[in-house]
Enzyme design. Structure first.
Site, mmCIF file in Angstrom:
data_model
loop_
_atom_site.group_PDB
_atom_site.id
_atom_site.type_symbol
_atom_site.label_atom_id
_atom_site.label_comp_id
_atom_site.label_asym_id
_atom_site.label_seq_id
_atom_site.Cartn_x
_atom_site.Cartn_y
_atom_site.Cartn_z
ATOM 1 N N GLY A 67 0.745 -1.219 0.049
ATOM 2 C CA GLY A 67 0.009 -0.087 0.042
ATOM 3 C C GLY A 67 0.796 1.225 -0.087
ATOM 4 N N THR A 72 1.200 3.586 -1.840
ATOM 5 C CA THR A 72 0.840 4.744 -2.761
ATOM 6 C C THR A 72 -0.480 5.567 -1.764
ATOM 7 O OG1 THR A 72 -0.674 3.617 -4.031
ATOM 8 C CG2 THR A 72 1.353 4.167 -4.977
ATOM 9 N N ASN A 126 0.719 -2.579 5.001
ATOM 10 C CA ASN A 126 -0.184 -1.309 5.230
ATOM 11 C C ASN A 126 -1.246 -1.371 4.120
ATOM 12 O OD1 ASN A 126 -0.637 1.843 5.449
ATOM 13 N ND2 ASN A 126 0.122 1.694 3.458
ATOM 14 N N SER A 180 -6.109 -0.712 13.190
ATOM 15 C CA SER A 180 -7.327 0.365 13.305
ATOM 16 C C SER A 180 -7.988 0.289 14.611
ATOM 17 C CB SER A 180 -8.295 0.276 12.369
ATOM 18 O OG SER A 180 -9.314 1.146 12.382
ATOM 19 N N TYR A 216 -14.471 -4.795 7.663
ATOM 20 C CA TYR A 216 -13.233 -4.011 7.894
ATOM 21 C C TYR A 216 -12.926 -4.295 9.414
ATOM 22 C CZ TYR A 216 -9.892 -0.096 8.286
ATOM 23 O OH TYR A 216 -9.103 0.674 8.603
ATOM 24 N N LYS A 275 -9.689 -5.975 10.787
ATOM 25 C CA LYS A 275 -8.477 -5.346 11.569
ATOM 26 C C LYS A 275 -8.267 -5.864 13.145
ATOM 27 C CE LYS A 275 -7.067 -2.433 8.565
ATOM 28 N NZ LYS A 275 -5.574 -2.265 8.154
#
Length: 242
Positions: free
Chosen positions: A14, A16, A86, A138, A151, A155
């Site tokens: 990840g 970018t 990431n 998160s 999600y 996490k």
């Protein structure tokens, strides 16, 4: 600038994202050999490559693509000093409306991919001690998130995996820790309504969003030889009660 990461080989997925970009820039400045993955943002990837980093387009929902990437990476690099998971995605639905494929897709990218890539690259990590693995997690993984059970579950699972790997890999001199960067504006939060953003802002004692640059600086420190005896931890960039 002092070269905290001189000659270290670092891979961040990840690369970018806002946090990914900030870390890639800083790690290159600190003397690291930086590799990163990206999914679609070819322009940002090109800009990072102009700085000296090396990017690869990888679809983390595909085991075949991950196999090809891991094989190519190991063929070019005998060792890996730091691996940072990431890359992540969201696909938000209330549970009664969530398609099963969207549950599976988020869990695959956010949880299965870190497991799979860690397993594939473990031989390279074992060649250098102490090597390090970081997962970007998160607050949702600890407290849940309305309308995003997939999600939050991914996490939460990543936090548990981090703590488990710390126990498994400590004897091999591999440190495994998690970083919760807090609530920051990014492509993943772009679709969140303004009133929800403001609510999160008001909940913060500092009345501010997290700064990707500051989180990246912290990751540089954690990746350096200044941190050699910490594992199994979750570092939070949030001052709110969990």
């Amino acid at each position: 600038m002092e070269s905290f990461l001189k000659d270290k080989t670092i891979l961040i997925t990840g690369g970018t994202s806002r946090l990914g970009q900030a870390f890639v820039r800083k790690a290159v400045q600190h003397g690291a050999h930086v590799f990163f993955t990206y999914f679609a943002d070819e322009e940002t990837a090109r800009q990072l490559e102009l700085l000296g980093a090396r990017g690869s387009m990888v679809d983390f929902s595909s085991a075949k693509t991950m196999d090809e990437f891991a094989g190519a990476f190991k063929a070019k690099n005998e060792r890996l000093d730091v691996l940072i998971h990431n890359a992540a995605m969201t696909s938000d639905f209330l549970i009664e409306k969530m398609p099963e494929k969207e549950w599976d897709r988020v869990m695959t990218v956010n949880l299965k991919a870190p497991f799979y890539l860690t397993k594939q690259l473990l031989p390279a990590l074992l060649r250098k001690t102490p090597s390090k693995i970081f997962t970007i997690v998160s607050r949702a993984g600890l407290s849940g998130l309305y309308g995003a059970a997939n999600y939050a579950a991914s996490k939460g699972g990543l936090i548990a995996m981090t703590k488990s790997l710390a126990k498994e890999l400590g004897r091999k001199k591999i440190l495994v820790n998690a970083v919760n960067p807090g609530f920051m504006k990014s492509s993943m939060t772009a679709a969140i309504p303004e009133e929800i953003l403001q609510k999160n802002l008001e909940m913060s004692p500092l009345k501010s969003f997290s700064d990707p640059e500051e989180v990246a600086d912290f990751l540089v420190y954690l990746s350096s030889d200044l941190m050699r005896q910490v594992t199994g931890q979750v570092f939070h960039f949030e001052s709110r009660p969990l």
